[in-house]
Design a protein around this motif. Sequence first.
Motif, PDB file in Angstrom:
ATOM      1  N   VAL A 182      -2.340  -4.002  10.222  1.00 42.59           N
ATOM      2  CA  VAL A 182      -1.542  -4.887  11.023  1.00 42.59           C
ATOM      3  C   VAL A 182      -0.413  -4.124  11.784  1.00 42.59           C
ATOM      4  CG1 VAL A 182       0.224  -6.697  11.114  1.00 42.59           C
ATOM      5  CG2 VAL A 182      -1.527  -7.145   9.412  1.00 42.59           C
ATOM      6  N   ARG A 183      -0.025  -3.203  11.122  1.00 46.57           N
ATOM      7  CA  ARG A 183       1.143  -2.152  11.828  1.00 46.57           C
ATOM      8  C   ARG A 183       0.189  -1.415  13.207  1.00 46.57           C
ATOM      9  NH1 ARG A 183       1.961   1.032   7.891  1.00 46.57           N
ATOM     10  NH2 ARG A 183       0.445   2.481   8.517  1.00 46.57           N
ATOM     11  N   GLU A 184      -0.966  -0.943  12.769  1.00 47.13           N
ATOM     12  CA  GLU A 184      -1.570  -0.097  13.720  1.00 47.13           C
ATOM     13  C   GLU A 184      -2.123  -0.884  14.742  1.00 47.13           C
ATOM     14  OE1 GLU A 184      -1.333   3.127  13.683  1.00 47.13           O
ATOM     15  OE2 GLU A 184      -0.813   3.461  11.560  1.00 47.13           O
ATOM     16  N   LEU A 189      -0.948  -3.017  20.877  1.00 40.22           N
ATOM     17  CA  LEU A 189      -0.843  -4.311  21.938  1.00 40.22           C
ATOM     18  C   LEU A 189       0.442  -4.305  22.704  1.00 40.22           C
ATOM     19  CD1 LEU A 189      -2.165  -6.745  19.007  1.00 40.22           C
ATOM     20  CD2 LEU A 189      -3.581  -5.832  21.010  1.00 40.22           C
ATOM     21  N   GLU A 190       0.219  -5.364  23.660  1.00 38.11           N
ATOM     22  CA  GLU A 190       1.448  -5.637  24.503  1.00 38.11           C
ATOM     23  C   GLU A 190       2.193  -6.691  23.735  1.00 38.11           C
ATOM     24  OE1 GLU A 190       2.195  -4.489  27.466  1.00 38.11           O
ATOM     25  OE2 GLU A 190       0.481  -2.902  27.363  1.00 38.11           O
ATOM     26  N   PRO A 191       3.730  -6.638  24.237  1.00 35.94           N
ATOM     27  CA  PRO A 191       4.547  -7.625  23.286  1.00 35.94           C
ATOM     28  C   PRO A 191       3.820  -8.673  22.966  1.00 35.94           C
ATOM     29  CG  PRO A 191       5.690  -6.201  24.925  1.00 35.94           C
ATOM     30  CD  PRO A 191       4.305  -6.112  25.342  1.00 35.94           C
ATOM     31  N   ALA A 192       3.292  -9.769  23.820  1.00 35.18           N
ATOM     32  CA  ALA A 192       3.025 -11.078  23.470  1.00 35.18           C
ATOM     33  C   ALA A 192       2.014 -10.968  22.623  1.00 35.18           C
ATOM     34  CB  ALA A 192       2.746 -11.804  24.955  1.00 35.18           C
ATOM     35  N   VAL A 197      -0.321 -11.195  16.466  1.00 38.12           N
ATOM     36  CA  VAL A 197      -0.936 -10.425  15.650  1.00 38.12           C
ATOM     37  C   VAL A 197       0.233 -10.654  14.574  1.00 38.12           C
ATOM     38  CG1 VAL A 197      -1.539  -8.341  14.451  1.00 38.12           C
ATOM     39  CG2 VAL A 197      -2.258  -9.070  16.662  1.00 38.12           C
ATOM     40  N   LEU A 198       1.523 -10.293  14.608  1.00 33.80           N
ATOM     41  CA  LEU A 198       2.389 -10.361  13.395  1.00 33.80           C
ATOM     42  C   LEU A 198       2.613 -11.834  13.029  1.00 33.80           C
ATOM     43  CD1 LEU A 198       4.755  -7.914  14.886  1.00 33.80           C
ATOM     44  CD2 LEU A 198       3.424  -7.467  13.435  1.00 33.80           C
ATOM     45  N   ALA A 227      10.374  -8.299   9.139  1.00 31.07           N
ATOM     46  CA  ALA A 227      11.165  -7.236   9.852  1.00 31.07           C
ATOM     47  C   ALA A 227      10.534  -6.792  10.962  1.00 31.07           C
ATOM     48  CB  ALA A 227      11.187  -5.909   8.826  1.00 31.07           C
ATOM     49  N   TRP A 228       9.057  -6.472  11.058  1.00 34.78           N
ATOM     50  CA  TRP A 228       8.583  -6.016  12.376  1.00 34.78           C
ATOM     51  C   TRP A 228       8.783  -7.132  13.474  1.00 34.78           C
ATOM     52  CZ3 TRP A 228       3.575  -4.461   9.362  1.00 34.78           C
ATOM     53  CH2 TRP A 228       3.673  -3.179   8.927  1.00 34.78           C
ATOM     54  N   GLN A 229       8.802  -8.245  13.112  1.00 39.90           N
ATOM     55  CA  GLN A 229       9.080  -9.654  13.935  1.00 39.90           C
ATOM     56  C   GLN A 229      10.331  -9.617  14.378  1.00 39.90           C
ATOM     57  OE1 GLN A 229       7.155 -12.601  11.402  1.00 39.90           O
ATOM     58  NE2 GLN A 229       6.169 -13.330  13.155  1.00 39.90           N
TER      59      GLN A 229
END
Length: 537
Positions: A182-184, A189-192, A197-198, A227-229
């Motif tokens: 998921v992280r990689e 990817l672009e922000p949207a 994905v997140l 947290a990534w979100q």
Amino acid sequence: MVPLLLERATLLHGLGDHTAAMADLDALLDRAASNVEVLRFRADLAMHAGDIDSAVALWRRCLSAETRPQRRAEIELQLAQVLAENNDLAGAIENLERVVEASPDDGQLRERLLGLCMRASDWDRATRELRVLARLRPTAQDKAREELRLGLMLRDRLNDRVGARLALDRARTLDPLNLDVVRELAELLEPAARQQVLSGAAASLRASIGQNPRNAVLYERLAQVTAWQSDVDARWLALVGVEALGTPSPDQRQVLAQGRAKLAGPQRVRLDEAARAMLRGGSLGALVELWRAIAPAVQVATGVDAGKLGFTRADRIAAKKLGDRYEPLAGALACFSVDDAEIYISAARNGTARALAADTPILCLGADVAAAAQPLQRWLLGRAVATLAEGLAPLSVLREGELSWTIAAALRAVDLPLPPALGSELAGEDASIAERARLLKKEMSRKAKATVSHIAQSRASEIAQVEAFRQSALAIGDRVGLLWAGDLAVAHAQLDVGRGGKALIDSPSALDLTAWSVSEDHLRLRERLGIGLKGGR
């Protein structure tokens, strides 16, 4: 002569006289140049002596002389190893590829070949091997790990970002809970698309938590994804789940403390039918309609009323006169659209929170609960108001097994037979059912009796699902209590599980509540009521 020289060479080798052993073997090869065993022995001694070139030449002679396929493969592997140790990576790869061609589904051989390709910086060949390894792996998780390795290699070594995205997307499909994937993928990817994905990863984790709510690792992973979100509230709720089932780190404990310092009660926002459905978690079936019809009569049968709970007429207060002091109660009633209820509030009955079924439902509260200044009082208030609004009183106070024979008594009260499944469950309870049926027949209104008759005749198959209905009904109060309190730790303390109580993993209802605490429904309701921690979403 050949056997004698071979035997003497073996003895000399055993005695440590390698030079003499090699001399005997050389003499033997002068007489039998294609003797495979001698060639292998001599090649091993050459390697031991550090004479790599001679060892390679001898292994190649051995390979030319050997005709047995299995033995040829062994020699190819040995030769590949010797070449690799001598940094002849191209030669090592060439030999090993021949072995792989003979055993194309051997994962260990392909791993060795992959390692050589990586040492040689032959990335095209390495990616080809990774694709084959991904196909060969037995489980989805193993396949996902190979696709992850492939994606990173395509990105970092070949600068093929499109190919890397495709590989990482395949890995995510195979193992949506793998956070490395998921992280990689998100970083490519672009922000949207990254947020999509997140969000998908968070949804997969929540679904897995719903299936296995006792797995603390899933809550930990959900906390990382949120947290990534940058979703502050979702991350905090996931960390509360980590705290309930495991031991949070010092940094996580600091986040938990900061979140608890910001907890507040819900705003006055009407919960529409969609929001109420989130709290119910699905349809409660025919039994909820039957229960609402008989609840006032059951309340009378239990013998519990406001007076028995210690409340007097002087404690009765009109909803419009609750004022600022009891604004939390007024807000809760407004959230659930409760416009018609008898409300009793007593400072002498602090800690009390009971909903009583009647034609006009009754709410009996201690003054501290009505004011709901602390999470514990908000938990009690939310549960009581939800129980009243959903028409579920006095279900929560019935003893174990009492609900089943109360339902049976309602059917007997209108002279209807019991469904076979329910009848077999209640064997030996005839006296209790008869006594309760007598009381219900006396107290039930004509409308209630008509409702029971209609449901029993049109939806009889659903009536026997008593325990499922009971669990679902009780869960509503727990969810609303959690929503109003804002903190799962408070809910667990009141359910007598976790720290200071029974083991959480031994309580299915508490585990279900723990899983629901990190659900998307809970997050939406917190946001709607203005109690979610600010940030993200």
